[in-house]
Design a protein around this motif. Structure first.
Motif, PDB file in Angstrom:
ATOM      1  N   THR A  53     -47.069 -58.938  44.389  1.00 15.26           N
ATOM      2  CA  THR A  53     -46.057 -59.905  44.812  1.00 15.26           C
ATOM      3  C   THR A  53     -46.950 -60.694  45.902  1.00 15.26           C
TER       4      THR A  53
ATOM      5  N   PRO B  36     -45.926 -63.303  48.524  1.00  7.70           N
ATOM      6  CA  PRO B  36     -44.978 -64.119  49.335  1.00  7.70           C
ATOM      7  C   PRO B  36     -45.788 -65.390  49.855  1.00  7.70           C
TER       8      PRO B  36
ATOM      9  N   SER C 168     -43.571 -64.761  54.898  1.00  3.08           N
ATOM     10  CA  SER C 168     -43.415 -63.471  54.020  1.00  3.08           C
ATOM     11  C   SER C 168     -42.082 -63.368  53.347  1.00  3.08           C
ATOM     12  N   SER C 169     -41.779 -62.321  52.972  1.00  4.58           N
ATOM     13  CA  SER C 169     -40.578 -62.070  52.276  1.00  4.58           C
ATOM     14  C   SER C 169     -39.791 -61.037  52.797  1.00  4.58           C
TER      15      SER C 169
ATOM     16  N   GLN D 224     -38.612 -60.323  46.100  1.00  2.00           N
ATOM     17  CA  GLN D 224     -39.869 -59.656  46.107  1.00  2.00           C
ATOM     18  C   GLN D 224     -39.807 -58.302  46.715  1.00  2.00           C
ATOM     19  N   THR D 225     -39.521 -58.277  48.047  1.00  7.80           N
ATOM     20  CA  THR D 225     -39.275 -57.088  48.738  1.00  7.80           C
ATOM     21  C   THR D 225     -38.520 -56.026  47.960  1.00  7.80           C
TER      22      THR D 225
ATOM     23  N   GLU E 153     -40.750 -54.639  45.058  1.00  7.92           N
ATOM     24  CA  GLU E 153     -41.714 -53.455  45.577  1.00  7.92           C
ATOM     25  C   GLU E 153     -40.935 -52.331  45.795  1.00  7.92           C
TER      26      GLU E 153
ATOM     27  N   CYS F 186     -44.044 -52.588  42.880  1.00  2.00           N
ATOM     28  CA  CYS F 186     -45.069 -53.760  43.026  1.00  2.00           C
ATOM     29  C   CYS F 186     -45.677 -53.552  44.527  1.00  2.00           C
ATOM     30  N   ARG F 187     -46.990 -54.074  44.693  1.00  2.00           N
ATOM     31  CA  ARG F 187     -47.560 -54.210  45.628  1.00  2.00           C
ATOM     32  C   ARG F 187     -47.806 -55.517  46.314  1.00  2.00           C
ATOM     33  N   ARG F 188     -47.546 -55.580  47.550  1.00  2.00           N
ATOM     34  CA  ARG F 188     -47.429 -57.034  48.274  1.00  2.00           C
ATOM     35  C   ARG F 188     -49.202 -57.470  48.631  1.00  2.00           C
TER      36      ARG F 188
ATOM     37  N   GLU G 123     -50.898 -58.904  51.366  1.00  2.00           N
ATOM     38  CA  GLU G 123     -50.752 -59.062  52.888  1.00  2.00           C
ATOM     39  C   GLU G 123     -51.758 -60.243  53.347  1.00  2.00           C
TER      40      GLU G 123
END
Length: 180
Positions: free
Chosen positions: A8, A10, A14-15, A21-22, A25, A30-32, A34
């Motif tokens: 993801t 954002p 961010s989200s 999206q959060t 995850e 899913c991986r954000r 950063e």
């Protein structure tokens, strides 16, 4: 075939916890991607963070970008040397609009080259950051499939999409294509 990694990506700020999206995850693993500074983005820094995240991800990668992150993915694609299995580009903020937030001006002009991976642009008819006509232009330029989801605002927390199963179904189309 290795499992597909879904990252993801954002946008500005961010989200938060109510953003789809959060929730993806938390629910789907899913991986954000950063970023060092979510409030004062620098395009080159965001692109570098995305490139590092793609490089570190195991297996084929599908990106799920929202808002300003869609412009960043287009910038990344212009110089990327790493392969990508696909990208879902949701509510791409129009960084070329005069009325746009000053924080996003460093992402202008919007890259309009064809993306070197399968992609979909998801757009709403009531998005305050991009008109449907402009999102349609992005999709055409990027070689993306356009998905018009109707009057859902900016497709963010305020849109109250919850886990947004319709969006997850689109991601699964990209994942299936990457697995073949």
């Amino acid at each position: 075939m290795q499992a597909v990694t879904i990252l993801t990506v954002p946008g500005l700020g961010s989200s938060g916890p109510a953003h789809w999206q959060t929730r993806w995850e938390q629910h789907y693993g899913c991986r954000r991607v950063e970023q060092g500074d979510w409030q004062h983005p620098v395009c080159a820094d965001w692109v570098a963070a995305l490139d590092a995240a793609v490089a570190a991800a195991p297996g084929p990668v599908v990106l799920v970008a929202h808002s300003l992150a869609c412009a960043m993915v287009a910038h990344w694609a212009a110089t990327a040397t790493r392969p990508l299995a696909g990208a879902l580009l949701v509510g791409p903020a129009d960084v070329d609009r005069r009325a746009q937030l000053p924080e996003v001006r460093g992402f202008a002009p919007m890259p309009l080259a064809r993306l070197p991976f399968p992609s979909m642009v998801v757009a709403s008819t009531t998005d305050e950051y991009v008109t449907l006509a402009r999102a349609t232009e992005f999709a055409a330029a990027w070689g993306s499939r356009l998905v018009n989801v109707g009057a859902l605002g900016h497709l963010n927390s305020e849109s109250e999409l919850g886990l947004w199963p319709e969006g997850w179904a689109l991601v699964q189309e990209l994942v299936t294509g990457a697995s073949q």
